[in-house]
Design an enzyme around this catalytic site. Structure first.
Site, short mmCIF file in Angstrom:
data_model
loop_
_atom_site.label_atom_id
_atom_site.label_comp_id
_atom_site.label_asym_id
_atom_site.label_seq_id
_atom_site.Cartn_x
_atom_site.Cartn_y
_atom_site.Cartn_z
N SER A 15 0.83 -1.27 -0.12
CA SER A 15 -0.05 -0.10 0.08
C SER A 15 0.87 1.17 0.06
CB SER A 15 -0.92 -0.05 1.26
OG SER A 15 -1.63 1.27 1.37
N TYR A 34 -2.06 0.62 10.09
CA TYR A 34 -2.21 -0.13 8.81
C TYR A 34 -1.10 -0.05 8.26
CZ TYR A 34 -3.77 -0.82 4.28
OH TYR A 34 -3.92 -1.28 2.87
#
Length: 246
Positions: free
Chosen positions: A142, A155
Site C-alpha cells: 500500500s 495499517y
C-alpha cells in the site's frame, strides 16, 4: 504475455476488488488461477466468470490468518495443476482510527491478516518453490506505508512490516525465488469505505475514491508485468497511484 501461458498462480483475497481483477486478467492471458478468499459464494462467481470466458480456475475458502488454509490452497494448486509458479498475497484489511482511540481489536485483525497472513502465504508457497527451484512471490502492499497519515498508523505499520520482510527475503534468496512488492494508492473498490467506522468517515472515504481512484485493472497490469519478466529479472517494488494523488 507469452510467459504467462500455463503458469499456475494462487491469489488470496480473490473474491472482489484488486484480487478479483488480478485473477481475471491473469486468466485472460492464459494463466491457471487458484483463488482463495473467505466468501466462497463470491469466489465461485469469479471462478465461473473466468471459466465462461475460456479460462481455468479453481477456488477454496481461505482465511489467511489461518496458516492451514494457506497450505490447503497451495496444495490444491499442486494437486490440480502439478506445480505453483506464483503466489499473490493480496488479502488485507484496514481499520482506520487514531492510535489513541485504542482499537486493539482492529490492530489484532490487521496484524493477523496483513502481516501473519502474508507470512503464512509466503511460507506455504516457499515450501513448494524450494522443491521446484523456482517461484515468484508478489505481495500487494500500500502507499499508506510510503506516506504516513494520521489515522492510518497501524495499517501503515503492518504494510511496512511486509515491505521489510520482503526485502530481507530478497537478500536471503539465491535468485531462484523472486519477490515483488506492489503498492496501490486509491483504487476503485470498497476497501477504503469498509476500513472506517463512522458514517462521516465512510462518506469522506467514498468521496475520496470517487474523486481520485483508478481502476483495479491498473494493479492487475502491474502484476502481469512483473510475472512476465525473464527468470533472471526481478521487479522489486512498484508504486501505482492516481496521478493526482498527493
Amino acid at each position: 504475455m507469452q510467459n504467462l501461458k500455463e503458469k499456475v498462480v494462487a491469489v488470496t483475497g480473490a473474491s472482489a476488488g484488486i484480487g478479483k481483477a488480478i485473477a481475471i486478467k491473469l486468466a485472460e492471458n492464459g494463466a491457471k488461477v487458484v483463488l482463495g478468499a473467505r466468501n466462497t459464494e463470491l469466489l465461485e462467481k469469479v471462478a465461473e466468470e473466468i471459466k465462461s470466458d475460456g479460462g481455468e480456475a479453481v477456488f477454496a475458502k481461505t482465511d489467511v490468518s489461518n496458516k492451514n488454509d494457506l497450505v490447503k490452497l497451495i496444495n490444491i494448486a499442486v494437486s490440480q495443476y502439478g506445480k505453483l509458479d506464483v503466489i499473490i498475497n493480496n488479502a488485507g484489511v484496514a481499520r482506520i482510527s487514531r492510535i489513541d482511540e485504542l482499537d486493539t481489536d482492529g490492530w489484532d485483525e490487521m496484524i493477523d491478516t496483513n502481516i501473519k497472513g502474508t507470512l503464512y502465504g509466503m511460507a506455504a508457497a516457499i515450501a513448494v518453490f524450494k522443491k521446484q527451484q523456482s517461484g515468484h512471490i508478489i505481495n500487494i502492499i500500500s502507499t499508506s506505508g510510503i506516506k504516513i497519515m494520521p489515522t492510518q498508523g497501524i495499517y501503515a505499520g503492518t504494510k511496512n512490516a511486509v515491505r521489510t520482510i520482503a526485502e530481507a527475503f530478497r537478500q536471503e534468496s539465491d535468485g531462484s525465488i523472486r519477490i515483488t512488492g506492489i503498492s496501490p494508492g486509491f483504487i476503485k473498490t470498497d476497501f477504503s469505505v469498509k476500513s472506517v467506522n463512522t458514517e462521516d468517515m465512510k462518506i469522506a472515504a467514498s468521496n475520496a475514491v470517487e474523486a481520485l481512484a483508478i481502476s483495479p485493472e491498473a494493479i492487475a497490469n502491474a502484476v502481469i508485468y512483473a510475472i512476465s519478466q525473464p527468470k533472471d529479472v526481478e521487479v522489486g517494488d512498484i508504486v501505482i497511484r492516481p496521478a493526482k494523488q498527493n
